[in-house]
Design a protein around this motif. Structure first.
Motif, PDB file in Angstrom:
ATOM      1  N   ALA A 132       7.668  44.903   0.385  1.00  0.00           N
ATOM      2  CA  ALA A 132       6.326  44.582   0.878  1.00  0.00           C
ATOM      3  C   ALA A 132       5.976  45.444   2.090  1.00  0.00           C
ATOM      4  O   ALA A 132       6.834  45.802   2.900  1.00  0.00           O
ATOM      5  N   ASP A 133       4.696  45.773   2.212  1.00  0.00           N
ATOM      6  CA  ASP A 133       4.197  46.492   3.385  1.00  0.00           C
ATOM      7  C   ASP A 133       3.910  45.545   4.544  1.00  0.00           C
ATOM      8  O   ASP A 133       4.093  45.902   5.711  1.00  0.00           O
ATOM      9  N   LEU A 134       3.439  44.352   4.206  1.00  0.00           N
ATOM     10  CA  LEU A 134       3.055  43.360   5.203  1.00  0.00           C
ATOM     11  C   LEU A 134       3.792  42.061   4.888  1.00  0.00           C
ATOM     12  O   LEU A 134       3.665  41.535   3.774  1.00  0.00           O
ATOM     13  N   VAL A 135       4.546  41.540   5.856  1.00  0.00           N
ATOM     14  CA  VAL A 135       5.377  40.354   5.641  1.00  0.00           C
ATOM     15  C   VAL A 135       5.064  39.327   6.720  1.00  0.00           C
ATOM     16  O   VAL A 135       5.171  39.617   7.916  1.00  0.00           O
ATOM     17  N   LEU A 136       4.686  38.114   6.286  1.00  0.00           N
ATOM     18  CA  LEU A 136       4.418  37.028   7.225  1.00  0.00           C
ATOM     19  C   LEU A 136       5.287  35.833   6.880  1.00  0.00           C
ATOM     20  O   LEU A 136       5.334  35.386   5.729  1.00  0.00           O
ATOM     21  N   ASP A 137       5.980  35.310   7.893  1.00  0.00           N
ATOM     22  CA  ASP A 137       6.826  34.134   7.761  1.00  0.00           C
ATOM     23  C   ASP A 137       6.159  33.017   8.558  1.00  0.00           C
ATOM     24  O   ASP A 137       6.002  33.136   9.785  1.00  0.00           O
ATOM     25  N   LEU A 138       5.747  31.945   7.895  1.00  0.00           N
ATOM     26  CA  LEU A 138       4.984  30.876   8.532  1.00  0.00           C
ATOM     27  C   LEU A 138       5.930  29.769   8.998  1.00  0.00           C
ATOM     28  O   LEU A 138       6.679  29.204   8.197  1.00  0.00           O
ATOM     29  N   HIS A 139       5.878  29.468  10.284  1.00  0.00           N
ATOM     30  CA  HIS A 139       6.714  28.439  10.894  1.00  0.00           C
ATOM     31  C   HIS A 139       5.836  27.484  11.701  1.00  0.00           C
ATOM     32  O   HIS A 139       4.623  27.683  11.821  1.00  0.00           O
ATOM     33  N   THR A 140       6.457  26.461  12.272  1.00  0.00           N
ATOM     34  CA  THR A 140       5.827  25.655  13.321  1.00  0.00           C
ATOM     35  C   THR A 140       6.883  25.362  14.381  1.00  0.00           C
ATOM     36  O   THR A 140       8.082  25.415  14.120  1.00  0.00           O
ATOM     37  N   ASP A 141       6.425  25.044  15.578  1.00  0.00           N
ATOM     38  CA  ASP A 141       7.320  24.623  16.647  1.00  0.00           C
ATOM     39  C   ASP A 141       7.312  23.098  16.696  1.00  0.00           C
ATOM     40  O   ASP A 141       6.804  22.437  15.786  1.00  0.00           O
ATOM     41  N   THR A 185      15.762  40.839   9.748  1.00  0.00           N
ATOM     42  CA  THR A 185      16.462  41.477   8.632  1.00  0.00           C
ATOM     43  C   THR A 185      15.517  42.346   7.816  1.00  0.00           C
ATOM     44  O   THR A 185      15.875  43.456   7.396  1.00  0.00           O
ATOM     45  N   ILE A 186      14.297  41.887   7.601  1.00  0.00           N
ATOM     46  CA  ILE A 186      13.301  42.696   6.902  1.00  0.00           C
ATOM     47  C   ILE A 186      13.017  43.982   7.682  1.00  0.00           C
ATOM     48  O   ILE A 186      12.947  45.080   7.115  1.00  0.00           O
ATOM     49  N   ILE A 187      12.886  43.863   9.001  1.00  0.00           N
ATOM     50  CA  ILE A 187      12.610  45.042   9.823  1.00  0.00           C
ATOM     51  C   ILE A 187      13.772  46.033   9.763  1.00  0.00           C
ATOM     52  O   ILE A 187      13.572  47.246   9.663  1.00  0.00           O
ATOM     53  N   ASN A 188      14.987  45.522   9.793  1.00  0.00           N
ATOM     54  CA  ASN A 188      16.172  46.385   9.857  1.00  0.00           C
ATOM     55  C   ASN A 188      16.543  47.009   8.519  1.00  0.00           C
ATOM     56  O   ASN A 188      17.143  48.094   8.489  1.00  0.00           O
ATOM     57  N   HIS A 189      16.209  46.336   7.422  1.00  0.00           N
ATOM     58  CA  HIS A 189      16.696  46.793   6.115  1.00  0.00           C
ATOM     59  C   HIS A 189      15.581  47.246   5.170  1.00  0.00           C
ATOM     60  O   HIS A 189      15.873  47.752   4.089  1.00  0.00           O
ATOM     61  N   ALA A 190      14.350  47.052   5.540  1.00  0.00           N
ATOM     62  CA  ALA A 190      13.229  47.532   4.725  1.00  0.00           C
ATOM     63  C   ALA A 190      12.365  48.427   5.608  1.00  0.00           C
ATOM     64  O   ALA A 190      12.798  48.852   6.680  1.00  0.00           O
ATOM     65  N   ALA A 191      11.173  48.733   5.152  1.00  0.00           N
ATOM     66  CA  ALA A 191      10.300  49.610   5.937  1.00  0.00           C
ATOM     67  C   ALA A 191       8.878  49.044   5.956  1.00  0.00           C
ATOM     68  O   ALA A 191       7.928  49.691   5.499  1.00  0.00           O
ATOM     69  N   PRO A 192       8.709  47.824   6.491  1.00  0.00           N
ATOM     70  CA  PRO A 192       7.376  47.227   6.486  1.00  0.00           C
ATOM     71  C   PRO A 192       6.448  47.884   7.493  1.00  0.00           C
ATOM     72  O   PRO A 192       6.886  48.410   8.518  1.00  0.00           O
ATOM     73  N   GLN A 193       5.166  47.860   7.190  1.00  0.00           N
ATOM     74  CA  GLN A 193       4.166  48.276   8.163  1.00  0.00           C
ATOM     75  C   GLN A 193       3.950  47.182   9.206  1.00  0.00           C
ATOM     76  O   GLN A 193       3.500  47.441  10.322  1.00  0.00           O
ATOM     77  N   LEU A 194       4.272  45.951   8.823  1.00  0.00           N
ATOM     78  CA  LEU A 194       4.173  44.800   9.718  1.00  0.00           C
ATOM     79  C   LEU A 194       5.067  43.698   9.180  1.00  0.00           C
ATOM     80  O   LEU A 194       5.039  43.398   7.989  1.00  0.00           O
ATOM     81  N   ALA A 195       5.852  43.098  10.047  1.00  0.00           N
ATOM     82  CA  ALA A 195       6.614  41.890   9.736  1.00  0.00           C
ATOM     83  C   ALA A 195       6.532  40.995  10.958  1.00  0.00           C
ATOM     84  O   ALA A 195       6.829  41.436  12.072  1.00  0.00           O
ATOM     85  N   ALA A 196       6.107  39.748  10.773  1.00  0.00           N
ATOM     86  CA  ALA A 196       5.875  38.885  11.926  1.00  0.00           C
ATOM     87  C   ALA A 196       6.063  37.426  11.534  1.00  0.00           C
ATOM     88  O   ALA A 196       5.990  37.060  10.354  1.00  0.00           O
TER      89      ALA A 196
END
Length: 332
Positions: A132-141, A185-196
């Motif tokens: 994926a080029d853009l990766v979003l992981d949805l969480h809550t606090d 892990t996505i940032i280190n092992h893939a090449a996303p334009q954005l991961a957040a």
């Protein structure tokens, strides 16, 4: 129609656990997007957001308006979602091993043959998002303002539009992790334009109204990112940016009744009292006041009002490096 990418992994008792996943494909001219929620299975808000977004993406595909592709995993963690004990969902840690569900993804990915069912699940989730080029992981606090947790390499160029679309109150920028979270892990092992990671307020902030608001925001972000061929506008972002090392995390010095005197979004001055803990109700001498370490804004608060010693009471923004910061992730 959306392509069904659902799969199964062995559970702790040998039973098969199901993970629902769908991909909507456009004409290939736009970015590839991966959206997921519920890696911590007790963080529900994102699940409802993606549940509401799915039919809109299907309609978009049917109408020929989809330029990129969107993979959606609304409930990513089948292990944690089954951990009900005495009426409570214990979804942050794997009960069998004590491992935080959002840790050690990098170790799992490095295994040719995952050594555990949990590692197999982690590896399959990363592999699904890896292209994926853009990766979003949805969480809550626990209780929180909406905030964005993002690596410095993506801020502000790629991340500002996301912060503006979601109108988050705070953006926390990080440099070094080392915990093997999904995002790292996505940032280190893939090449996303954005991961957040998006923190959609607190664990109790689950409603149709909030989910519609967040689904609309994600839709607008997909439009301005070139994924959907539709016009969208977003307002100017006026939130606060803070380096992770400047965040102040206040821990409970003792067990007791937690009484907040300042609330989410409030500003405090250095040394200002913002809460107290009553260790032995009925004994005035057992009250312990809690003070802000520096000037900042209250971003999170402990959800339960009976707090254990060592628990995170609150997190505040700051403008200087926290005296308690020693590197690594925001949460213990």
């Amino acid at each position: 129609m959306a392509k069904d990418l659902s799969w199964q992994v062995p559970g702790d008792a040998g039973n098969l656990l199901h993970i629902g996943a769908w991909r909507f494909d456009g004409d290939g001219s736009g970015p590839r997007v991966h959206l997921q929620a519920g890696v911590h299975a007790d963080e529900i808000a994102g699940m409802l957001v993606l549940h509401q977004l799915l039919p809109r993406l299907q309609a978009c595909q049917d109408q020929g308006l989809l330029r990129g592709s969107v993979t959606v995993v609304p409930q990513a963690n089948p292990f944690g979602i089954g951990q009900f004990r005495q009426g409570k969902l214990l979804g942050r840690f794997h009960e069998a091993t004590g491992q935080n569900f959002n840790r050690a993804f990098d170790h799992s990915l490095a295994m040719q043959r995952p050594a555990s069912n949990l590692a197999q699940w982690q590896k399959s989730l990363v592999q699904l998002a890896a292209d994926a080029d853009l990766v979003l992981d949805l969480h809550t606090d626990d209780e929180a303002l909406p905030y964005l947790y993002i690596h410095r390499s993506f801020w502000p160029e790629q991340g500002l539009a996301l912060a503006a679309a979601l109108q988050v109150d705070v953006v926390i920028v990080w440099d070094d992790g080392g915990d093997g979270s999904f995002e790292e892990t996505i940032i280190n092992h893939a090449a996303p334009q954005l991961a957040a990671t998006l923190e959609l307020r607190g664990q109790a902030d689950v409603s149709d109204a909030l989910a519609r608001q967040d689904a609309d925001a994600l839709w607008n972000w997909l439009c301005i990112s070139g994924v959907i061929d539709a016009v969208a506008t977003i307002g100017e972002w006026q939130g606060e940016v803070v380096d992770m090392g400047c965040m102040e995390t206040i821990l409970a010095p003792r067990t007791g009744v937690l009484v907040f005197e300042k609330y989410l979004g409030d500003w405090v001055e250095e040394g200002e009292r913002f809460a107290r803990i009553i260790g032995r109700p009925g004994d005035p001498g057992s009250e312990v006041p809690l003070h802000a370490a520096q000037r900042g804004r209250m971003v999170t608060g402990h959800r339960e009002r009976l707090v254990a010693q060592g628990s995170v009471v609150a997190k505040f923004t700051g403008t200087r490096l926290s005296d308690s910061y020693s590197g690594g992730v925001l949460d213990p």
